[in-house]
Enzyme design. Sequence first.
Site, PDB file in Angstrom:
ATOM      1  N   GLY B  72       0.822  -1.209   0.000  1.00 54.80           N
ATOM      2  CA  GLY B  72       0.000   0.000   0.000  1.00 54.80           C
ATOM      3  C   GLY B  72       0.855   1.257   0.000  1.00 54.80           C
ATOM      4  O   GLY B  72       0.531   2.258  -0.665  1.00 54.80           O
ATOM      5  N   THR B  73       1.950   1.221   0.724  1.00 56.38           N
ATOM      6  CA  THR B  73       2.834   2.383   0.801  1.00 56.38           C
ATOM      7  C   THR B  73       3.399   2.717  -0.580  1.00 56.38           C
ATOM      8  O   THR B  73       3.422   3.884  -0.985  1.00 56.38           O
ATOM      9  CB  THR B  73       3.972   2.115   1.811  1.00 56.38           C
ATOM     10  OG1 THR B  73       3.405   2.063   3.118  1.00 56.38           O
ATOM     11  CG2 THR B  73       5.035   3.195   1.765  1.00 56.38           C
ATOM     12  N   GLN B 178      -7.824   0.207   3.472  1.00 54.42           N
ATOM     13  CA  GLN B 178      -8.669  -0.350   4.538  1.00 54.42           C
ATOM     14  C   GLN B 178     -10.079  -0.719   4.071  1.00 54.42           C
ATOM     15  O   GLN B 178     -10.818  -1.351   4.821  1.00 54.42           O
ATOM     16  CB  GLN B 178      -8.765   0.638   5.712  1.00 54.42           C
ATOM     17  CG  GLN B 178      -7.474   0.772   6.500  1.00 54.42           C
ATOM     18  CD  GLN B 178      -7.057  -0.520   7.211  1.00 54.42           C
ATOM     19  OE1 GLN B 178      -7.844  -1.449   7.391  1.00 54.42           O
ATOM     20  NE2 GLN B 178      -5.800  -0.574   7.634  1.00 54.42           N
ATOM     21  N   SER B 198      -4.486  -3.099  -1.088  1.00 50.99           N
ATOM     22  CA  SER B 198      -3.426  -3.995  -0.648  1.00 50.99           C
ATOM     23  C   SER B 198      -3.924  -5.415  -0.409  1.00 50.99           C
ATOM     24  O   SER B 198      -5.118  -5.633  -0.178  1.00 50.99           O
ATOM     25  CB  SER B 198      -2.817  -3.423   0.641  1.00 50.99           C
ATOM     26  OG  SER B 198      -1.852  -4.306   1.148  1.00 50.99           O
ATOM     27  N   HIS B 200      -2.589  -7.875   1.952  1.00 50.63           N
ATOM     28  CA  HIS B 200      -2.571  -8.542   3.258  1.00 50.63           C
ATOM     29  C   HIS B 200      -3.654  -8.055   4.210  1.00 50.63           C
ATOM     30  O   HIS B 200      -3.804  -8.598   5.299  1.00 50.63           O
ATOM     31  CB  HIS B 200      -1.177  -8.453   3.907  1.00 50.63           C
ATOM     32  CG  HIS B 200      -0.838  -7.121   4.468  1.00 50.63           C
ATOM     33  ND1 HIS B 200      -0.753  -6.897   5.821  1.00 50.63           N
ATOM     34  CD2 HIS B 200      -0.573  -5.948   3.880  1.00 50.63           C
ATOM     35  CE1 HIS B 200      -0.414  -5.627   6.020  1.00 50.63           C
ATOM     36  NE2 HIS B 200      -0.303  -5.039   4.855  1.00 50.63           N
ATOM     37  N   THR B 236      10.962  -7.073 -11.643  1.00 50.36           N
ATOM     38  CA  THR B 236      10.300  -8.364 -11.846  1.00 50.36           C
ATOM     39  C   THR B 236       9.160  -8.520 -10.854  1.00 50.36           C
ATOM     40  O   THR B 236       9.319  -8.269  -9.661  1.00 50.36           O
ATOM     41  CB  THR B 236      11.317  -9.517 -11.680  1.00 50.36           C
ATOM     42  OG1 THR B 236      12.342  -9.332 -12.642  1.00 50.36           O
ATOM     43  CG2 THR B 236      10.658 -10.878 -11.869  1.00 50.36           C
ATOM     44  N   CYS B 324       3.524   5.276  24.054  1.00 50.15           N
ATOM     45  CA  CYS B 324       4.374   5.907  25.054  1.00 50.15           C
ATOM     46  C   CYS B 324       5.783   5.401  24.828  1.00 50.15           C
ATOM     47  O   CYS B 324       6.074   4.234  25.014  1.00 50.15           O
ATOM     48  CB  CYS B 324       3.884   5.527  26.446  1.00 50.15           C
ATOM     49  SG  CYS B 324       5.119   5.697  27.725  1.00 50.15           S
TER      50      CYS B 324
END
Lengths: 126, 385
Positions: B72-73, B178, B198, B200, B236, B324
């Site tokens: 996705g990135t 999403q 995407s 996954h 490829t 945190c």
Amino acid sequence: MRYSPTLIDHFLNPRNAGLMRDPDGVGEEQDAGCGDLARFFLKSARGVVSDVRFQAYGCGPTIAAASAASELITGRALGDVTHLEATEVERAVDGLPEDRKHAADVVARALRAAARACLGGAPEGG
Amino acid sequence: MTRRVYLDHNASTPVHPEVVADMLPYFGEIFGNPSSVHAFGREAREGMDRARERVARFLGASADEIVFTSGGTESDNLAIKGLAYARGRGHFITSRIEHHAVLRACQWLETQGFEVTYLPVDELGMVDPGDVKRAIRPDTIGITIMHANSEVGTIQPIAAIGAIAREHAIPLHVDAVQTFGKVPIDLDAMGIALLSFSGHKIYGPKGVAGLYVRKGTKMVTIQHGGEHERRRRAGTENVAGIVGFGKAVEVRARDMAGEAVRLAALRDRLWDGIRARVPDVKLNGHPTDRLPGTANISYRNVESESVVLGLDLKGIGVSAGSACTSGSVEPSYVLVAMGVALGWAMGAVRHSLGRSTAADDIDYVIESVEPIVKKLRGALPVGAR
């Protein structure tokens, strides 16, 4: 699991959590970065810590470190507690990951402040 | 053994057994390079072509409008930089709650002389199409708005934004990582020029994703090399991954509608159960225009990481809305953009449901979270936050 069994035990079953009426000294510190907060209430008898309660807001390690430290200092001389080191608190939870060292630091600072308050001393750093 | 309940499907999903079965030959007997002209290569290409057809059919697109990427990135980067570099200069419009793949690509463009408007969202995490319209300038060259946010699940009014984009002849890129395979996407009705999706997140393998590029959209590649993917993405192809992705899409086409109804009911069961038992809780995101399997719940005055740790020890996998780390507190930038107060934002926990989630899993989570939050609040300083 990135945390020790001891830490997990203290997180799941915190010892001495809660408020104390009429403490002899209260110490509170907050981590400047992440905002985690620990507050200790101490009662003393003949210069020795006789009872401890704590309140904490933060990630699991901070709560666990506060719980473990509360057991660590019970029965200890107040003068000693004013010198409590973060490394000793960390040892009490069998170590902390690098990015959670602040948990021991904020707890040690709050306990030192509480012990000084019991002894009638000035807050750390003036 | 501790019971295990996985409620982090927005992060990733297990590969569907039917997908694994389809992929396996491509790790063994079908190994050729799909660019090779001999039979070995042709066999690999056939598998890839079939997958491309499946994805295209699912989207109502043509096969040559589908570019396979590594994730996705990459799809987001290719869409945004590909649009920008094809034009050389200009202005982009996006929102403050996009995935980092979009936000940081836009920030990068700013260092290269482009300008970007980051639109605010309302308290439910919704972009106002009116804001999009007002942000358009004569030099606006692209609009990129996500379909649904991964943290809170709010689904954006893409059709309204797409109509505005079309009216001004500005290409609209939608990060649908999403929503793809979870809720319907109509490329034409929504006015979408580019769409990232995407594998996954929909029970396909990791390392494979796609970008839909509407015919006629002016684009350049950002990765140079061979002639792969019609010169839009050199390298490829991940043949086994693409074959699996195609199968995952086919399975979603079959299961999506029924699964959405089932998950929405379980999601509501989770929220109803938690709010009935735990005081001072709040649901983040839009109450109805939301991903069917996503419930982002804030426990006021509790740090989410503690809740995540407590649930992890009960075998439950959820994700924290705040992180945190030593030296800094990081409430979710999405919740901050929505104006969620710090005391609530720090206690945000995301539960994302999926195929394997059953009603008794939800009941187990509800039972487990109640004592954890109670204990954490028991140790809490009054007025700490």
